[in-house]
Write a protein that holds these residues in place. Structure first.
Motif, mmCIF file in Angstrom:
data_model
loop_
_atom_site.group_PDB
_atom_site.id
_atom_site.type_symbol
_atom_site.label_atom_id
_atom_site.label_comp_id
_atom_site.label_asym_id
_atom_site.label_seq_id
_atom_site.Cartn_x
_atom_site.Cartn_y
_atom_site.Cartn_z
ATOM 1 N N GLU A 221 0.993 -1.477 -0.182
ATOM 2 C CA GLU A 221 0.159 -0.199 0.098
ATOM 3 C C GLU A 221 0.788 1.395 0.387
ATOM 4 O O GLU A 221 1.840 1.576 0.212
ATOM 5 C CB GLU A 221 -0.571 0.079 0.822
ATOM 6 N N ALA A 222 -0.024 1.755 -0.707
ATOM 7 C CA ALA A 222 1.360 3.068 -0.461
ATOM 8 C C ALA A 222 -0.415 4.643 -0.196
ATOM 9 O O ALA A 222 -0.763 4.389 -0.994
ATOM 10 C CB ALA A 222 1.539 3.510 -2.134
ATOM 11 N N GLY A 223 0.029 5.282 0.330
ATOM 12 C CA GLY A 223 -0.685 6.430 1.095
ATOM 13 C C GLY A 223 -0.228 6.547 2.495
ATOM 14 O O GLY A 223 1.271 7.666 2.140
ATOM 15 N N VAL A 224 -0.597 8.035 3.196
ATOM 16 C CA VAL A 224 -0.375 9.113 4.314
ATOM 17 C C VAL A 224 0.422 7.804 5.169
ATOM 18 O O VAL A 224 -1.440 7.051 5.312
ATOM 19 C CB VAL A 224 -1.295 10.272 4.256
ATOM 20 N N SER A 237 -3.189 -5.497 8.236
ATOM 21 C CA SER A 237 -2.655 -5.695 7.058
ATOM 22 C C SER A 237 -3.086 -4.702 6.361
ATOM 23 O O SER A 237 -3.180 -3.554 6.748
ATOM 24 C CB SER A 237 -4.163 -6.921 6.301
ATOM 25 N N LEU A 238 -2.322 -4.275 4.677
ATOM 26 C CA LEU A 238 -3.016 -3.213 4.033
ATOM 27 C C LEU A 238 -3.747 -3.208 2.710
ATOM 28 O O LEU A 238 -3.914 -4.812 2.594
ATOM 29 C CB LEU A 238 -0.893 -3.052 3.319
ATOM 30 N N GLN A 239 -4.346 -2.596 2.191
ATOM 31 C CA GLN A 239 -5.143 -2.751 0.833
ATOM 32 C C GLN A 239 -4.986 -2.877 -0.270
ATOM 33 O O GLN A 239 -5.820 -3.083 -1.298
ATOM 34 C CB GLN A 239 -5.807 -1.668 1.025
ATOM 35 N N ASN A 240 -3.315 -3.282 -0.662
ATOM 36 C CA ASN A 240 -3.063 -2.931 -2.572
ATOM 37 C C ASN A 240 -3.584 -2.305 -2.856
ATOM 38 O O ASN A 240 -3.859 -2.364 -4.072
ATOM 39 C CB ASN A 240 -3.988 -4.599 -2.523
ATOM 40 N N GLU A 241 -3.532 -1.507 -2.022
ATOM 41 C CA GLU A 241 -4.140 0.343 -2.660
ATOM 42 C C GLU A 241 -2.778 1.152 -3.177
ATOM 43 O O GLU A 241 -1.545 1.094 -2.642
ATOM 44 C CB GLU A 241 -5.361 0.940 -2.563
ATOM 45 N N PHE A 258 5.120 -2.297 2.950
ATOM 46 C CA PHE A 258 5.102 -4.160 2.831
ATOM 47 C C PHE A 258 4.663 -4.461 3.878
ATOM 48 O O PHE A 258 4.613 -4.014 5.382
ATOM 49 C CB PHE A 258 6.142 -4.839 1.903
ATOM 50 N N THR A 259 3.929 -5.594 4.171
ATOM 51 C CA THR A 259 3.324 -5.791 4.911
ATOM 52 C C THR A 259 3.214 -8.295 4.603
ATOM 53 O O THR A 259 3.304 -8.400 3.331
ATOM 54 C CB THR A 259 1.761 -5.873 5.725
ATOM 55 N N LYS A 260 3.988 -8.702 5.594
ATOM 56 C CA LYS A 260 3.859 -10.173 5.379
ATOM 57 C C LYS A 260 3.947 -10.864 6.531
ATOM 58 O O LYS A 260 3.634 -10.204 7.697
ATOM 59 C CB LYS A 260 5.625 -10.377 4.891
ATOM 60 N N SER A 261 2.477 -12.064 6.378
ATOM 61 C CA SER A 261 2.162 -12.693 7.572
ATOM 62 C C SER A 261 2.567 -13.952 6.883
ATOM 63 O O SER A 261 2.730 -15.265 6.312
ATOM 64 C CB SER A 261 0.100 -12.596 7.057
#
Length: 646
Positions: A221-224, A237-241, A258-261
């Motif tokens: 995800e990229a964001g603020v 989690s991240l939103q894949n946005e 990035f996130t890894k489960s």
């Protein structure tokens, strides 16, 4: 499920991890490849969440690891709790820094055993592979072991591509297949919207693209920052946005995450890992006043890889090989350091290895490689001879050809006639990355210092080439590879045009010197620039015995005339020239320079040693003063003191 807003970083997996370290230094290297890709853990005696990582200047600038809780504490009624792991400390070797933690089990977990987590940073030092050493990228690995699930989060921001927090940046996200495997990669690419070629802000590059890469099974995800981090803390989690609103680095701070489960509770294996890579790609890397004029210099890796994508694919897939080569170097360095000193010395040399190479950038072509150096922690001069000099023992030990590549641009520039003085220049340019020279001859005035330095290093380089057996080589890696020699006088004596594959490993250097090859390499190298060596020595003959008012490498102390230690360096330089002449069998010069150095040593003893013979004076005319004769190191290294002894 336990969610960790920790940043991960690569290095070796636990089987290749750094050994237990005795010292607890205040700063530890994390991602260190060149003057612009240089990230360190400041306050390293504190837990890593005490502060953000820092650039080599000491400025705390980078996310990745550190104070992620800053973003989380700002939220009212956040829906999560902030807690901290147990920090087990840091271990390191020459290429790797490992940070280890225990993550406590959640209250409702069936397990009460904490998850072990290691964040391992690998900036591999590979003395047998200049190709790999030239790649401006580092690995990061997060390794977890336990029996409950954990999500790991890591992000970066735009401060990796600019020292100006107001810079406008642009970014993109890509997914690609990974070589011939069935796996893929995800990559964030970040750069300044308007790059300022070959420019710096607070010592950080204002041109180049940063690549942050991980495997395709990551969330992204990229964001603020103030939204993405708390949402991950709440949901895991991240939103894949992707936020496509390009803006300034600190304008609603855009981050790239990035996130890894890790599903440890339902897995047959109780351990797992994820690897990331960081790369700062710049082309050109510098400009250099070469023999053909001011030239934009490409990175050396660009001669071997057709594209940035090809380079990054190779780098990611090469992890096991690079880690193995680096581990071999670290292990040998530890053995040799222990033999030379003690446990503390093992840690000291391990820490300094990345620091030395972190000031350098590989450039040129395989036919004519060059290693550029920035004077860091000072004024940013380019290719400063008296900064190369204190680092040259590292290069002699690790890979002497890298020392040759450091001297090459200085020799080429002065041979071309662009520097008007008869003594060796102080540096190639006032500030890195612009090696524009000093056509007016008004560089920092250290003539005896620089002439002595380059002559001593020149002979040390020649000596490193000449040995009969692998056991006699100055570097344990020098004798590895073929002994082929290119007699073409127009090519470098130390070309990388023919890389080798040994034991299934591609991209290895050939041997450095040895037997007949070493003699021929030394002759080829010295012959090409012999008039310069003689020119510098002539200056020392005239001016080194009684040095007039000038700086030495202790320039912070200011100029001083008749410096005892400085005169010694000049005399050692004259002596070095006698043996450089021997490399090309110039018997007349051998005798001439040896006789002068012998006569000067006798006079120097009279001038520089106290009347009672117990110590050296700071300057000939400063009676009652003392100095440390650290320039005797060169006398010992070059074995001058052993002449005419049984």
């Amino acid at each position: 499920m336990r969610w960790c807003t920790l940043a991960a970083a690569a290095g070796s997996a636990l089987s290749l991890s750094a050994q237990a370290s005795k010292l607890t230094p205040p700063v530890l290297p994390l991602i260190v490849r060149n003057p612009y890709l240089s990230t360190w853990l400041g306050d390293a005696r504190e837990p890593p969440w005490h502060d953000w990582p820092m650039f080599w200047t000491g400025e705390r600038v980078f996310p990745l690891l550190g104070r992620a809780h800053d973003s989380l504490e700002l939220i009212a009624n956040p829906g999560y709790n902030i807690s901290y792991p147990t920090y087990l400390g840091a271990h390191y070797d020459a290429s790797t820094t490992n940070l280890s933690y225990l993550i406590p089990a959640p209250e409702l977990s069936a397990s009460s055993t904490p998850v072990e987590l290691t964040i391992s940073f690998l900036s591999p030092i590979t003395p047998t592979s200049t190709l790999r050493q030239s790649i401006p990228a580092s690995y990061m690995t997060v390794h977890v072991s336990g029996d409950f699930d954990v999500n790991i989060y890591v992000d970066i921001n735009g401060q990796w591509v600019s020292g100006d927090r107001g810079s406008q940046i642009v970014w993109e996200f890509s997914e690609q297949e990974l070589g011939d495997t069935d796996k893929g990669l995800k990559t964030w690419k970040i750069r300044r919207e308007t790059e300022l070629l070959l420019s710096e802000e607070r010592d950080r590059a204002e041109w180049g693209t940063f690549y942050f890469t991980g495997p395709s099974d990551l969330g992204h995800e990229a964001g603020v920052s103030g939204r993405v981090r708390p949402r991950f803390a709440r949901t895991g989690s991240l939103q894949n946005e992707i936020d496509h609103d390009f803006r300034g680095i600190m304008e609603e701070e855009p981050i790239f995450a990035f996130t890894k489960s890790f599903h440890l509770s339902s897995s047959k294996n109780s351990s797992d890992s994820v690897m990331f890579s960081f790369a700062l790609i710049q082309n050109p890397v510098t400009q250099f006043a070469s023999a053909r004029g001011l030239t934009l210099m490409r990175p050396l890796w660009a001669s071997w890889f057709s594209s940035v994508e090809a380079l990054l694919d190779f780098h990611y897939l090469d992890y096991t090989t690079a880690a193995g080569l680096a581990s071999n170097y670290s292990a040998q360095l530890a053995i040799d350091a222990d033999r030379s000193g003690a446990d503390d010395y093992v840690d000291i040399v391990a820490l300094t290895a990345r620091q030395v190479l972190g000031a350098t950038v590989f450039s040129g072509t395989p036919e004519d490689p060059i290693l550029f150096l920035k004077e860091i922690s000072s004024n940013g001069n380019f290719q400063t001879i008296d900064v190369i000099f204190p680092s040259f023992p590292f290069f002699l030990y690790t890979n002497p050809r890298w020392l040759a590549y450091l001297l090459e641009p200085l020799i080429e520039h002065m041979l071309s006639g662009q520097y008007p003085n008869k003594y060796a220049m102080h540096d190639l340019g006032t500030h890195f990355p612009n090696a524009t020279g000093h056509a007016d001859g008004r560089d920092e005035y250290m003539p005896v210092e620089e002439c002595g330095n380059i002559l001593i290093m020149g002979l040390a380089l020649v000596n490193s080439l000449i040995y009969d057996t692998s056991a006699a080589a100055g570097s344990v890696w020098s004798s590895l590879g073929s002994d082929s020699f290119d007699p073409n006088p127009s090519t470098s004596a130390f070309s990388l045009a023919k890389l080798e594959t040994r034991d299934g490993v591609f991209g290895l250097d050939d041997s450095w010197g040895g037997s007949t090859k070493g003699v021929r390499q030394a002759q080829k190298w010295v012959t090409k620039s012999y008039r310069l060596w003689k020119q510098w020595t002539s200056y020392l003959i005239e001016f080194s015995l009684r040095p007039h008012l000038q700086l030495s490498t202790d320039d912070f102390a200011g100029p001083l005339e008749l410096q005892t230690n400085l005169a010694l360096k000049g005399i050692l330089g004259i002596k070095a020239m006698s043996q450089i002449a021997e490399a090309i069998d110039n018997k007349e010069d051998v005798k001439y320079y040896k006789n002068i150095s012998d006569a000067y040593v006798s006079k120097w003893t009279e001038y520089g040693i106290s009347r009672d013979g117990t110590h050296a004076k700071l300057a000939y005319h400063w009676y009652g003063s003392w100095t440390t004769l650290y320039n005797l190191y060169a006398d010992t290294l070059l074995c001058f003191h052993l002449e005419n002894t049984p």
